[in-house]
Design a protein around this motif. Sequence first.
Motif, short mmCIF file in Angstrom:
data_model
loop_
_atom_site.label_atom_id
_atom_site.label_comp_id
_atom_site.label_asym_id
_atom_site.label_seq_id
_atom_site.Cartn_x
_atom_site.Cartn_y
_atom_site.Cartn_z
N ALA A 70 -2.34 -0.68 -13.34
CA ALA A 70 -2.54 -0.43 -14.77
C ALA A 70 -2.88 1.25 -15.03
N GLY A 71 -3.53 1.77 -13.86
CA GLY A 71 -3.72 3.11 -13.86
C GLY A 71 -2.38 3.97 -13.49
N ILE A 72 -1.65 3.53 -12.50
CA ILE A 72 -0.51 3.98 -12.24
C ILE A 72 0.60 3.98 -13.43
N LEU A 73 0.76 3.14 -13.89
CA LEU A 73 1.83 2.71 -15.17
C LEU A 73 1.43 3.72 -16.42
N ASN A 74 0.29 3.59 -16.62
CA ASN A 74 -0.70 4.46 -17.71
C ASN A 74 -0.21 5.94 -17.43
N GLY A 75 -0.39 6.56 -16.20
CA GLY A 75 -0.24 7.83 -15.70
C GLY A 75 1.33 8.32 -15.80
N LEU A 76 2.35 7.12 -15.60
CA LEU A 76 3.84 7.55 -15.68
C LEU A 76 4.11 7.44 -17.06
N GLY A 77 3.27 7.07 -18.38
CA GLY A 77 3.75 7.26 -19.45
C GLY A 77 3.94 6.04 -20.36
N VAL A 78 3.65 4.89 -19.48
CA VAL A 78 3.94 3.31 -19.94
C VAL A 78 2.60 3.15 -21.03
N CYS B 250 0.65 -1.15 -0.16
CA CYS B 250 0.14 -0.10 0.11
C CYS B 250 0.85 1.37 -0.11
N VAL B 251 2.02 1.35 0.94
CA VAL B 251 2.66 2.54 0.99
C VAL B 251 3.20 3.00 -0.40
N PRO B 252 4.10 2.36 -0.78
CA PRO B 252 4.78 2.50 -2.08
C PRO B 252 4.09 2.38 -3.35
N LYS B 253 2.74 1.86 -3.22
CA LYS B 253 1.61 2.00 -4.33
C LYS B 253 1.07 3.27 -4.46
N LYS B 254 0.72 3.49 -3.08
CA LYS B 254 0.11 5.05 -2.96
C LYS B 254 1.12 5.99 -3.37
N LEU B 255 2.37 6.10 -3.09
CA LEU B 255 3.17 7.15 -3.64
C LEU B 255 3.34 7.00 -5.06
N MET B 256 3.40 5.83 -5.92
CA MET B 256 3.21 5.90 -7.03
C MET B 256 1.83 6.31 -7.77
N VAL B 257 0.88 6.28 -7.09
CA VAL B 257 -0.42 6.97 -7.33
C VAL B 257 -0.22 8.37 -7.39
N PHE B 258 0.27 8.81 -6.64
CA PHE B 258 0.51 10.33 -6.44
C PHE B 258 1.21 10.75 -7.80
N ALA B 259 2.37 10.18 -7.97
CA ALA B 259 3.31 10.35 -9.09
C ALA B 259 2.67 10.55 -10.29
N SER B 260 1.88 9.29 -10.46
CA SER B 260 1.22 9.14 -11.82
C SER B 260 0.07 10.01 -11.96
N VAL C 62 7.83 23.89 -21.10
CA VAL C 62 8.28 22.66 -21.78
C VAL C 62 7.55 21.52 -21.06
N LYS C 63 7.20 20.42 -22.26
CA LYS C 63 6.62 19.09 -21.58
C LYS C 63 7.24 18.66 -20.57
N PRO C 64 6.60 18.39 -19.53
CA PRO C 64 6.89 17.51 -18.20
C PRO C 64 7.62 16.30 -18.52
N THR C 65 8.42 15.66 -17.88
CA THR C 65 8.98 14.19 -18.05
C THR C 65 9.08 13.63 -16.85
N PHE C 66 8.93 12.35 -16.78
CA PHE C 66 9.10 11.58 -15.57
C PHE C 66 10.27 10.98 -15.35
N GLY C 67 11.12 11.18 -14.07
CA GLY C 67 12.31 10.39 -14.11
C GLY C 67 12.28 9.35 -12.93
N TRP C 68 12.03 8.09 -13.64
CA TRP C 68 11.78 6.95 -12.52
C TRP C 68 13.00 6.73 -11.62
N MET C 69 14.04 6.67 -11.99
CA MET C 69 15.38 6.49 -11.14
C MET C 69 15.17 7.34 -9.97
N GLY C 70 14.99 8.88 -10.07
CA GLY C 70 14.88 9.92 -9.11
C GLY C 70 13.84 9.30 -8.20
#
Length: 452
Positions: A184-192, A47-57, A75-83
Amino acid sequence: MAFDFDLFVIGGGSGGVRAGRVAAQNGAKVALAEEFRMGGTCVIRGCVPKKLMVFASQFSAAFVDAKEYGWDVGVKPTFGWMGFRTKLHAELERLEGIYRKLLDNNDVTIFDSRAVVKDAHTVVLNDGKEITAKTILVAVGGRPVVPDFEGSEHAITSNDIFLLDEMPNKILIVGGGYIASEFAGILNGLGVHVTQAYRGEQILRGFDNEARELIASGMVEKGVNLQLNTDVAKIDKVGEAFAVTFKDGAVHTFDQVMYATGRRPNTDGMGLEDVGVALGKSGQIVVDEYSATAVPSIYAVGDVTDRVQLTPVAIREGMAFVETVIKGNPTPVDHDLIPSAVFTQPEFGTIGLSEEDAAKQEAIEVYATTFKPMNHSFAGRDDRVMMKLVVSKATRKVLGVHIVADGAGEMIQMVGIAVKMGATKEEFDRTVAVHPTMSEELVTMKEPVRTT
């Protein structure tokens, strides 16, 4: 017989840590063994890392909406996964440290080791050390499993998502439950580019049908390629990618394949059946309403019992265990009317009976509305929300509440109090609306849309 400890807890997740800590606060001499990391599924890989990923997405949609609200986002925002991943893992380490400190501060002895049960009062650690306890509490949780089929070894699970070195360009998520649908929603929101495949007629089986339909359509509108009545036949590794053959013969290539089709209790090799603890067909520990097993000195709480697999439920079960065993106040676990949230996009909050389940039990009235919320309408989005009450004709009690909307999880926590107290539709009606909000619809719907 003199024991080394009054209580030995196996498992450092939410239920085990809470039970161990509170037992120690009430005078028990407590030890706890955890073979991986303190915090369990929820804190470390749930739940905790997932919810943080929800926020990011969710920022991807927010950046688009910002323009409609007059913001020049440049400029178009980009997401930096490793950061993000680096900061995520740092946060999980911080939370794990808090769990350890809570135990240390209450004089709970911690063993960073796997522990198995030797007999009704003895556990054995990895190094062979045997420890005795008056009572043993098993709180080892569960794990995601991938079904066995050709190429199944190539699939990852939700546990692996947080450890990826890079975000895939294309991913197949197999499953229709809340974990599959949330990711599915998280990764879609992160551009996957996300394809979600489910062998059933509709995702989120067991939840209210009207809510399921709205969530599925909302996911598709946001870009998820949802494929229903679809299943995987085999997976072949082709270079760095994976060719997936579906049961209809179609073949598509993905960078990753994630399975979220079920979880299994972590009882393998625990020695439980050898000492008389009964296990169910899925490996879950069979317990009574007090979380007691068939062995009087052994109890179990949390996902390992496969009752309700939610972190707050495991915590409640741990607290009821302490009341029963440590404080001598027999307290059954209350699993009735549990509010829950599914962090899909759109988000879902629910408590009580679905319309379908309620209609099987008694005559009901259904009050429901779907509409474009103000913030989405202004931004030019087509997203719709739903507010729904399922009401008993005979008693007028609200039997179920189902919300599909931004912040549905926050709303259902508050509504859950009223439903748990047995509020009637008329008591909802007597509550003055907060305007302008989405949730005001819960107290302004006057006429039923359906009756049975």
